[in-house]
Write a protein that holds these residues in place. Sequence first.
Motif, PDB file in Angstrom:
ATOM      1  N   HIS A  26       0.856  -1.024  -0.154  1.00 14.61           N
ATOM      2  CA  HIS A  26       0.260  -0.242   0.121  1.00 14.61           C
ATOM      3  C   HIS A  26       1.033   1.133   0.029  1.00 14.61           C
ATOM      4  CE1 HIS A  26      -4.223  -2.497   1.728  1.00 14.61           C
ATOM      5  NE2 HIS A  26      -3.153  -3.012   0.835  1.00 14.61           N
ATOM      6  N   GLY A  76       1.772  -3.597   3.717  1.00 16.15           N
ATOM      7  CA  GLY A  76       1.087  -3.662   2.416  1.00 16.15           C
ATOM      8  C   GLY A  76       0.268  -4.927   3.997  1.00 16.15           C
ATOM      9  N   GLN A  77      -0.764  -5.370   2.874  1.00 19.35           N
ATOM     10  CA  GLN A  77      -1.181  -6.731   3.044  1.00 19.35           C
ATOM     11  C   GLN A  77      -1.237  -7.982   2.521  1.00 19.35           C
ATOM     12  OE1 GLN A  77      -5.870  -6.012   3.323  1.00 19.35           O
ATOM     13  NE2 GLN A  77      -6.575  -6.210   5.426  1.00 19.35           N
ATOM     14  N   TYR A  78      -0.744  -8.947   3.409  1.00 24.02           N
ATOM     15  CA  TYR A  78      -1.305 -10.572   2.739  1.00 24.02           C
ATOM     16  C   TYR A  78      -3.222 -11.231   2.572  1.00 24.02           C
ATOM     17  CZ  TYR A  78       3.557 -11.282   3.228  1.00 24.02           C
ATOM     18  OH  TYR A  78       4.942 -11.787   3.904  1.00 24.02           O
ATOM     19  N   SER A  79      -3.216 -11.631   2.055  1.00 21.01           N
ATOM     20  CA  SER A  79      -4.715 -11.986   2.161  1.00 21.01           C
ATOM     21  C   SER A  79      -3.783 -14.031   1.615  1.00 21.01           C
ATOM     22  CB  SER A  79      -5.078 -12.036   1.188  1.00 21.01           C
ATOM     23  OG  SER A  79      -5.221 -11.550   0.000  1.00 21.01           O
ATOM     24  N   ARG A  93      -6.385 -12.350   6.541  1.00 18.89           N
ATOM     25  CA  ARG A  93      -4.917 -11.164   6.015  1.00 18.89           C
ATOM     26  C   ARG A  93      -4.286 -10.942   7.445  1.00 18.89           C
ATOM     27  NH1 ARG A  93      -8.143  -8.636   1.927  1.00 18.89           N
ATOM     28  NH2 ARG A  93     -10.048  -9.420   1.122  1.00 18.89           N
ATOM     29  N   ALA A  94      -3.875 -10.239   6.171  1.00 16.48           N
ATOM     30  CA  ALA A  94      -2.484  -9.874   7.737  1.00 16.48           C
ATOM     31  C   ALA A  94      -2.158  -8.930   7.505  1.00 16.48           C
ATOM     32  CB  ALA A  94      -1.597 -11.116   8.078  1.00 16.48           C
ATOM     33  N   PRO A  95      -1.578  -7.403   8.136  1.00 12.80           N
ATOM     34  CA  PRO A  95      -0.638  -6.740   7.159  1.00 12.80           C
ATOM     35  C   PRO A  95       0.876  -7.609   6.912  1.00 12.80           C
ATOM     36  CG  PRO A  95      -0.938  -6.630  10.133  1.00 12.80           C
ATOM     37  CD  PRO A  95      -1.473  -7.811   9.523  1.00 12.80           C
ATOM     38  N   THR A  97       5.627  -9.920  10.139  1.00 13.44           N
ATOM     39  CA  THR A  97       3.856  -9.717   9.895  1.00 13.44           C
ATOM     40  C   THR A  97       3.759 -10.829  11.219  1.00 13.44           C
ATOM     41  OG1 THR A  97       2.242 -10.382   8.304  1.00 13.44           O
ATOM     42  CG2 THR A  97       3.821 -12.531   8.675  1.00 13.44           C
ATOM     43  N   ASP A  98       2.227 -10.538  11.233  1.00 13.75           N
ATOM     44  CA  ASP A  98       0.966 -10.918  12.425  1.00 13.75           C
ATOM     45  C   ASP A  98       1.421 -12.217  12.523  1.00 13.75           C
ATOM     46  OD1 ASP A  98       0.055 -11.961  14.616  1.00 13.75           O
ATOM     47  OD2 ASP A  98      -1.268  -9.971  14.153  1.00 13.75           O
TER      48      ASP A  98
END
Length: 129
Positions: free
Chosen positions: A71, A84-87, A98-100, A119-120
């Motif tokens: 992002h 950004g974000q994973y999914s 979904r995880a940042p 990441t988380d």
Amino acid sequence: MTKHSETINRLYAAFASGDIPTVLAALAPDIHWTEAEGFPYGGTYIGPDAVLQGVFMKLGSEWDGFAAVPHELVAEGETVVALGQYSGTYKATGKSFRAPFVHVWKFKDSGIASFTQHTDTAVVQSALK
């Protein structure tokens, strides 16, 4: 936008379209690619082939719709940080997540010298169970 930021933008676009050869070609021969401990493929992979076998092949075979969408990019010198974000949906369980993420990319003459993932991992692990 810096030259390195443009390179990273192109790599995320290539990854999203499944163009893994383009991603691998940008990596230095001795890249140190570090996936976060607790992530399914946690550890450090050295060299593009190790990244391909240890990370990309597994993402492609074990997940449906896995995505890493940046992002924002922040660049300084030889470093680019992607926020950004994973999914994705883990095939074995059918669970999605979904995880940042924060990715730290470091460049040197021969290409991208290192990649470090933050990441988380607990959120990612919840899709595996």
